[in-house]
Motif scaffolding. Structure first.
Motif, PDB file in Angstrom:
ATOM      1  N   ASP A 264      -1.330  24.931 -39.337  1.00  0.00           N
ATOM      2  CA  ASP A 264      -0.944  25.726 -38.176  1.00  0.00           C
ATOM      3  C   ASP A 264      -0.364  27.069 -38.607  1.00  0.00           C
ATOM      4  O   ASP A 264      -0.619  28.110 -37.990  1.00  0.00           O
ATOM      5  CB  ASP A 264       0.101  24.983 -37.349  1.00  0.00           C
ATOM      6  CG  ASP A 264      -0.466  23.760 -36.641  1.00  0.00           C
ATOM      7  OD1 ASP A 264      -1.691  23.709 -36.452  1.00  0.00           O
ATOM      8  OD2 ASP A 264       0.316  22.865 -36.283  1.00  0.00           O
ATOM      9  N   VAL A 265       0.442  27.040 -39.655  1.00  0.00           N
ATOM     10  CA  VAL A 265       1.135  28.255 -40.077  1.00  0.00           C
ATOM     11  C   VAL A 265       0.151  29.275 -40.649  1.00  0.00           C
ATOM     12  O   VAL A 265       0.319  30.485 -40.457  1.00  0.00           O
ATOM     13  CB  VAL A 265       2.256  27.924 -41.080  1.00  0.00           C
ATOM     14  CG1 VAL A 265       2.904  29.194 -41.620  1.00  0.00           C
ATOM     15  CG2 VAL A 265       3.303  27.040 -40.407  1.00  0.00           C
ATOM     16  N   VAL A 266      -0.892  28.808 -41.335  1.00  0.00           N
ATOM     17  CA  VAL A 266      -1.917  29.735 -41.814  1.00  0.00           C
ATOM     18  C   VAL A 266      -2.457  30.548 -40.642  1.00  0.00           C
ATOM     19  O   VAL A 266      -2.647  31.768 -40.733  1.00  0.00           O
ATOM     20  CB  VAL A 266      -3.063  28.965 -42.506  1.00  0.00           C
ATOM     21  CG1 VAL A 266      -4.227  29.904 -42.819  1.00  0.00           C
ATOM     22  CG2 VAL A 266      -2.565  28.325 -43.798  1.00  0.00           C
ATOM     23  N   GLN A 267      -2.694  29.885 -39.519  1.00  0.00           N
ATOM     24  CA  GLN A 267      -3.229  30.581 -38.356  1.00  0.00           C
ATOM     25  C   GLN A 267      -2.167  31.454 -37.684  1.00  0.00           C
ATOM     26  O   GLN A 267      -2.455  32.555 -37.223  1.00  0.00           O
ATOM     27  CB  GLN A 267      -3.808  29.566 -37.373  1.00  0.00           C
ATOM     28  CG  GLN A 267      -4.972  28.785 -37.989  1.00  0.00           C
ATOM     29  CD  GLN A 267      -5.589  27.782 -37.052  1.00  0.00           C
ATOM     30  OE1 GLN A 267      -5.600  27.966 -35.841  1.00  0.00           O
ATOM     31  NE2 GLN A 267      -6.115  26.713 -37.607  1.00  0.00           N
ATOM     32  N   LEU A 268      -0.925  30.988 -37.639  1.00  0.00           N
ATOM     33  CA  LEU A 268       0.151  31.799 -37.058  1.00  0.00           C
ATOM     34  C   LEU A 268       0.368  33.087 -37.840  1.00  0.00           C
ATOM     35  O   LEU A 268       0.633  34.143 -37.259  1.00  0.00           O
ATOM     36  CB  LEU A 268       1.451  30.997 -37.036  1.00  0.00           C
ATOM     37  CG  LEU A 268       1.635  29.963 -35.925  1.00  0.00           C
ATOM     38  CD1 LEU A 268       2.875  29.128 -36.201  1.00  0.00           C
ATOM     39  CD2 LEU A 268       1.725  30.636 -34.572  1.00  0.00           C
ATOM     40  N   GLN A 269       0.270  33.006 -39.147  1.00  0.00           N
ATOM     41  CA  GLN A 269       0.532  34.174 -39.993  1.00  0.00           C
ATOM     42  C   GLN A 269      -0.484  35.287 -39.773  1.00  0.00           C
ATOM     43  O   GLN A 269      -0.188  36.454 -40.048  1.00  0.00           O
ATOM     44  CB  GLN A 269       0.538  33.751 -41.462  1.00  0.00           C
ATOM     45  CG  GLN A 269       1.769  32.940 -41.846  1.00  0.00           C
ATOM     46  CD  GLN A 269       1.678  32.363 -43.243  1.00  0.00           C
ATOM     47  OE1 GLN A 269       0.582  32.128 -43.765  1.00  0.00           O
ATOM     48  NE2 GLN A 269       2.817  32.113 -43.856  1.00  0.00           N
ATOM     49  N   ALA A 270      -1.661  34.931 -39.258  1.00  0.00           N
ATOM     50  CA  ALA A 270      -2.660  35.962 -38.980  1.00  0.00           C
ATOM     51  C   ALA A 270      -2.172  36.911 -37.888  1.00  0.00           C
ATOM     52  O   ALA A 270      -2.518  38.099 -37.884  1.00  0.00           O
ATOM     53  CB  ALA A 270      -3.975  35.308 -38.554  1.00  0.00           C
ATOM     54  N   ASP A 271      -1.349  36.399 -36.971  1.00  0.00           N
ATOM     55  CA  ASP A 271      -0.813  37.219 -35.883  1.00  0.00           C
ATOM     56  C   ASP A 271       0.603  37.704 -36.153  1.00  0.00           C
ATOM     57  O   ASP A 271       1.032  38.724 -35.604  1.00  0.00           O
ATOM     58  CB  ASP A 271      -0.824  36.429 -34.566  1.00  0.00           C
ATOM     59  CG  ASP A 271      -2.228  36.061 -34.130  1.00  0.00           C
ATOM     60  OD1 ASP A 271      -3.125  36.916 -34.291  1.00  0.00           O
ATOM     61  OD2 ASP A 271      -2.430  34.929 -33.654  1.00  0.00           O
ATOM     62  N   ASN A 272       1.344  36.956 -36.975  1.00  0.00           N
ATOM     63  CA  ASN A 272       2.742  37.309 -37.232  1.00  0.00           C
ATOM     64  C   ASN A 272       3.061  37.051 -38.706  1.00  0.00           C
ATOM     65  O   ASN A 272       3.412  35.933 -39.085  1.00  0.00           O
ATOM     66  CB  ASN A 272       3.669  36.486 -36.336  1.00  0.00           C
ATOM     67  CG  ASN A 272       5.126  36.880 -36.520  1.00  0.00           C
ATOM     68  OD1 ASN A 272       5.469  37.702 -37.362  1.00  0.00           O
ATOM     69  ND2 ASN A 272       6.007  36.290 -35.731  1.00  0.00           N
ATOM     70  N   PRO A 273       2.973  38.068 -39.540  1.00  0.00           N
ATOM     71  CA  PRO A 273       3.226  37.883 -40.973  1.00  0.00           C
ATOM     72  C   PRO A 273       4.683  37.555 -41.298  1.00  0.00           C
ATOM     73  O   PRO A 273       4.988  37.230 -42.454  1.00  0.00           O
ATOM     74  CB  PRO A 273       2.816  39.225 -41.581  1.00  0.00           C
ATOM     75  CG  PRO A 273       2.891  40.208 -40.459  1.00  0.00           C
ATOM     76  CD  PRO A 273       2.552  39.448 -39.222  1.00  0.00           C
ATOM     77  N   ASP A 274       5.585  37.645 -40.312  1.00  0.00           N
ATOM     78  CA  ASP A 274       6.981  37.277 -40.551  1.00  0.00           C
ATOM     79  C   ASP A 274       7.202  35.766 -40.551  1.00  0.00           C
ATOM     80  O   ASP A 274       8.279  35.294 -40.917  1.00  0.00           O
ATOM     81  CB  ASP A 274       7.886  37.903 -39.485  1.00  0.00           C
ATOM     82  CG  ASP A 274       7.931  39.424 -39.588  1.00  0.00           C
ATOM     83  OD1 ASP A 274       8.003  39.935 -40.723  1.00  0.00           O
ATOM     84  OD2 ASP A 274       7.883  40.093 -38.541  1.00  0.00           O
ATOM     85  N   ILE A 275       6.190  34.998 -40.111  1.00  0.00           N
ATOM     86  CA  ILE A 275       6.311  33.539 -40.138  1.00  0.00           C
ATOM     87  C   ILE A 275       6.111  33.057 -41.571  1.00  0.00           C
ATOM     88  O   ILE A 275       5.104  33.352 -42.209  1.00  0.00           O
ATOM     89  CB  ILE A 275       5.288  32.869 -39.209  1.00  0.00           C
ATOM     90  CG1 ILE A 275       5.467  33.349 -37.763  1.00  0.00           C
ATOM     91  CG2 ILE A 275       5.390  31.353 -39.299  1.00  0.00           C
ATOM     92  CD1 ILE A 275       6.785  32.955 -37.143  1.00  0.00           C
ATOM     93  N   GLU A 276       7.066  32.331 -42.062  1.00  0.00           N
ATOM     94  CA  GLU A 276       7.003  31.780 -43.421  1.00  0.00           C
ATOM     95  C   GLU A 276       6.868  30.263 -43.346  1.00  0.00           C
ATOM     96  O   GLU A 276       7.371  29.624 -42.426  1.00  0.00           O
ATOM     97  CB  GLU A 276       8.284  32.118 -44.189  1.00  0.00           C
ATOM     98  CG  GLU A 276       8.543  33.598 -44.375  1.00  0.00           C
ATOM     99  CD  GLU A 276       7.812  34.174 -45.560  1.00  0.00           C
ATOM    100  OE1 GLU A 276       7.189  33.394 -46.303  1.00  0.00           O
ATOM    101  OE2 GLU A 276       7.862  35.406 -45.737  1.00  0.00           O
TER     102      GLU A 276
END
Length: 387
Positions: A264-276
């Motif tokens: 899920d986070v791989v996909q979230l990071q595409a829109d928000n690079p601040d997600i770690e």
């Protein structure tokens, strides 16, 4: 939308528990009664049941699945692919009656989470695969996934995709790094933390935060964890328990840190690079969702052939580039790195798809909840979720 953003079971208390609770325990099937007549040589088809959004599709025509099309062209075997698994317990209830009554399910391959796969193995509802027909599996399966407690030697199961349950957080909004599960309980995260609601999805990471070896955790470890979580819930430190709606909470800033799945986070990071995404210093859970051949499957040889096909590094790389979970074929990394495509080469360097050595050293496959433990443990866990 990720595959795991669809409906999932919470704690394994559905159809399987209902069968046991009615005084009709699921029937164990002896090894000699599991194989059916194999029609692979005559019938050039097999039936494959999987979760939605869990295979590559053609950009121009999403009804086409390139890797399955390539398998058919190579072997002459057509795959009837259905996206019918939305929940582990629901699927157990769908095919369980046939399996316990020694009947065909109409499926040659199924994919379930490893905690559910453990139940199928214990009940004798799936067949051993012939590794002599699967040289790619023997050669390329990730060593970390080769021998889970529920299926020593992976005789009955082969990972389709894998993943990590760890911690996701918004570094910009939080204003600091998180490196430990214990840091979730810091004062500045009060009311801004969510945990996963499912027993099987949640407990291992939290136990690891307490220093427990999750490959051999005990009932005392579980009850100690429940007491800890109950205290945090009553203090309103934990905002709530979630399914995959944590994705929305994290994206909007309603929560700052949460239990999360790597894919899920791989996909979230595409829109928000601040997600770690963090594999905590105490460790994180490595899980898989695995291919299995149900008893009396009519096309066992073809099913084994399809499983081995997906363990060719080139095919595994194509699948990994689409689903973005941890690839169970480490050799696929070199295929992506040498592809000449900038985006694919970037995926090869993503530790959430191909974990590096430092991350791998902190990953463990948790011992599953046994049949004897499940009812009691699920009731206690679900009582916390409902507080």
């Amino acid at each position: 939308m990720s595959r795991r953003a669809l409906l999932r079971g919470i704690g394994g208390t559905g159809a399987a528990a209902l069968l046991a609770g009615c005084g009709v325990p699921p029937a164990y099937v002896d090894p000699g009664d599991r194989a059916g007549r194999d029609l692979s040589a005559r019938d050039r088809v097999l039936d494959f049941a999987n979760w939605p959004l869990y295979i590559d599709t053609d950009d121009a025509d999403t009804s086409r699945r390139p890797t399955l099309d390539a398998f058919r062209k190579r072997t002459g075997v057509a795959v009837r692919y259905t996206e019918e698994i939305n929940d582990n317990d629901e699927f157990f209830g769908k095919i369980g009656p046939a399996l316990m009554n020694h009947q065909e399910t109409g499926r040659d391959l199924v994919v379930v989470s490893d905690w559910m796969a453990a139940r199928f193995v214990r009940l004798g509802w799936v067949q051993e695969m012939d590794r002599a027909r699967q040289p790619n599996v023997a050669r390329h399966l990730d060593p970390l996934l080769r021998s889970p407690a529920f299926d020593r030697g992976r005789l009955h199961s082969v990972p389709w995709q894998s993943g990590i349950t760890g911690i996701a957080y918004d570094r910009r909004r939080l204003g600091r790094e998180i490196r430990s599960t214990k840091e979730l309980w810091a004062d500045d995260l009060r009311g801004r933390v969510t945990l996963l609601s499912g027993l099987d999805e949640s407990f291992a990471l939290l136990m690891q935060g307490n220093g427990v070896d999750v490959t051999r955790w005990t009932a005392d470890d579980f009850h100690a964890l429940c007491e800890q979580i109950e205290g945090l819930v009553r203090k309103r430190h934990i905002r709530r328990f979630t399914g995959n709606d944590y994705i929305k909470d994290l994206s909007t800033g309603d929560v700052l840190a949460c239990q999360a799945y790597s894919g899920d986070v791989v996909q979230l990071q595409a829109d928000n690079p601040d997600i770690e995404f963090v594999v905590p210093e105490e460790g994180a859970e490595l899980w898989a969702e695995s291919l299995m051949i149900p008893n009396l499957a009519r096309h066992k040889t073809s099913a084994e052939r399809l499983v081995d096909y997906y363990y060719e590094p080139e095919v595994a790389a194509e699948l990994a580039s689409w689903v973005n979970y941890v690839c169970p074929v480490p050799a696929a990394r070199d295929v992506l790195a040498d592809s000449g495509d900038e985006e694919l080469a970037a995926l090869a360097e993503d530790p959430l798809i191909f974990p590096d050595d430092a991350m791998r050293a902190r990953l463990a496959i948790a011992r599953d909840v046994t049949a004897e433990e499940r009812t009691e443990f699920a009731q206690r866990w679900n009582s916390l979720v409902g507080l």
